[in-house]
Design a protein around this motif. Structure first.
Motif, PDB file in Angstrom:
ATOM      1  N   LYS A  71       0.836  -1.207   0.000  1.00 44.38           N
ATOM      2  CA  LYS A  71       0.000   0.000   0.000  1.00 44.38           C
ATOM      3  C   LYS A  71       0.869   1.254   0.000  1.00 44.38           C
ATOM      4  O   LYS A  71       0.582   2.230  -0.694  1.00 44.38           O
ATOM      5  CB  LYS A  71      -0.925   0.003   1.205  1.00 44.38           C
ATOM      6  CG  LYS A  71      -2.041  -0.997   1.113  1.00 44.38           C
ATOM      7  CD  LYS A  71      -2.921  -0.940   2.346  1.00 44.38           C
ATOM      8  CE  LYS A  71      -3.987  -2.014   2.294  1.00 44.38           C
ATOM      9  NZ  LYS A  71      -4.846  -1.992   3.491  1.00 44.38           N
ATOM     10  N   ALA A  72       1.938   1.228   0.781  1.00 44.86           N
ATOM     11  CA  ALA A  72       2.835   2.390   0.868  1.00 44.86           C
ATOM     12  C   ALA A  72       3.529   2.648  -0.468  1.00 44.86           C
ATOM     13  O   ALA A  72       3.721   3.795  -0.861  1.00 44.86           O
ATOM     14  CB  ALA A  72       3.868   2.169   1.967  1.00 44.86           C
ATOM     15  N   GLU A  75       0.990   4.276  -2.846  1.00 42.95           N
ATOM     16  CA  GLU A  75       0.808   5.682  -2.478  1.00 42.95           C
ATOM     17  C   GLU A  75       1.994   6.532  -2.917  1.00 42.95           C
ATOM     18  O   GLU A  75       1.819   7.640  -3.432  1.00 42.95           O
ATOM     19  CB  GLU A  75       0.613   5.809  -0.974  1.00 42.95           C
ATOM     20  CG  GLU A  75      -0.721   5.283  -0.486  1.00 42.95           C
ATOM     21  CD  GLU A  75      -0.840   5.287   1.031  1.00 42.95           C
ATOM     22  OE1 GLU A  75       0.051   5.839   1.713  1.00 42.95           O
ATOM     23  OE2 GLU A  75      -1.827   4.729   1.533  1.00 42.95           O
ATOM     24  N   GLU A  78       1.930   6.954  -6.776  1.00 46.64           N
ATOM     25  CA  GLU A  78       0.845   7.860  -7.181  1.00 46.64           C
ATOM     26  C   GLU A  78       1.131   9.302  -6.760  1.00 46.64           C
ATOM     27  O   GLU A  78       0.786  10.236  -7.479  1.00 46.64           O
ATOM     28  CB  GLU A  78      -0.481   7.372  -6.608  1.00 46.64           C
ATOM     29  CG  GLU A  78      -0.977   6.118  -7.291  1.00 46.64           C
ATOM     30  CD  GLU A  78      -2.242   5.537  -6.686  1.00 46.64           C
ATOM     31  OE1 GLU A  78      -2.673   6.023  -5.605  1.00 46.64           O
ATOM     32  OE2 GLU A  78      -2.793   4.597  -7.282  1.00 46.64           O
ATOM     33  N   LYS A  79       1.790   9.478  -5.615  1.00 43.32           N
ATOM     34  CA  LYS A  79       2.163  10.814  -5.152  1.00 43.32           C
ATOM     35  C   LYS A  79       3.173  11.452  -6.115  1.00 43.32           C
ATOM     36  O   LYS A  79       3.151  12.656  -6.341  1.00 43.32           O
ATOM     37  CB  LYS A  79       2.754  10.734  -3.750  1.00 43.32           C
ATOM     38  CG  LYS A  79       3.065  12.064  -3.115  1.00 43.32           C
ATOM     39  CD  LYS A  79       3.608  11.882  -1.721  1.00 43.32           C
ATOM     40  CE  LYS A  79       3.992  13.217  -1.106  1.00 43.32           C
ATOM     41  NZ  LYS A  79       4.595  13.049   0.224  1.00 43.32           N
ATOM     42  N   LYS A  83       1.829   5.409 -11.733  1.00 42.47           N
ATOM     43  CA  LYS A  83       0.834   4.423 -11.323  1.00 42.47           C
ATOM     44  C   LYS A  83       1.437   3.030 -11.360  1.00 42.47           C
ATOM     45  O   LYS A  83       2.386   2.758 -12.090  1.00 42.47           O
ATOM     46  CB  LYS A  83      -0.419   4.493 -12.194  1.00 42.47           C
ATOM     47  CG  LYS A  83      -0.236   4.019 -13.629  1.00 42.47           C
ATOM     48  CD  LYS A  83      -1.572   4.042 -14.342  1.00 42.47           C
ATOM     49  CE  LYS A  83      -1.414   3.459 -15.747  1.00 42.47           C
ATOM     50  NZ  LYS A  83      -2.702   3.345 -16.433  1.00 42.47           N
TER      51      LYS A  83
END
Length: 105
Positions: A71-72, A75, A78-79, A83
């Motif tokens: 998950k990290a 993120e 995407e930050k 993608k």
């Protein structure tokens, strides 16, 4: 102890950034298993690649194709404007195709 367990190659975001900085990975194209093998980031594809969040990714708009990601890591990518697309391991696709062929008859 599970003989059917998947054995994934783990790649950290910091390692990807190092390969991008060295010019071994082209961020204009999707980063997949073939690109990682060609760049020397991984030596064997095993059952797929999992992306982990250790390190920083400074590359903008990088598209990563992997069997999974934390998950990290999702993120962080995407930050940065990129993608991660999760792809299925080959054996799952082949089994599904075989089932479809059996029902078509």
């Amino acid at each position: 102890n599970n003989i059917f367990r998947k054995n994934y190659v783990e790649v950290n975001l910091g390692r990807l950034q190092t390969a991008i900085d060295a010019g071994k990975l082209d961020v204009s194209k999707p980063v997949d298993i073939a690109a990682l093998l060609g760049a020397g980031v991984i030596s064997k594809p095993r059952d797929g690649v999992r992306i982990l969040a250790k390190g920083k990714l400074a590359a903008k708009k990088v598209e990563i194709h992997a069997a999974g990601a934390s998950k990290a890591a999702i993120e962080a990518v995407e930050k940065a404007g990129g993608k991660i697309e999760e792809i299925k391991p080959k054996d799952r696709v082949e089994k599904k195709e075989l089932k479809n062929e059996d029902t078509d008859k």
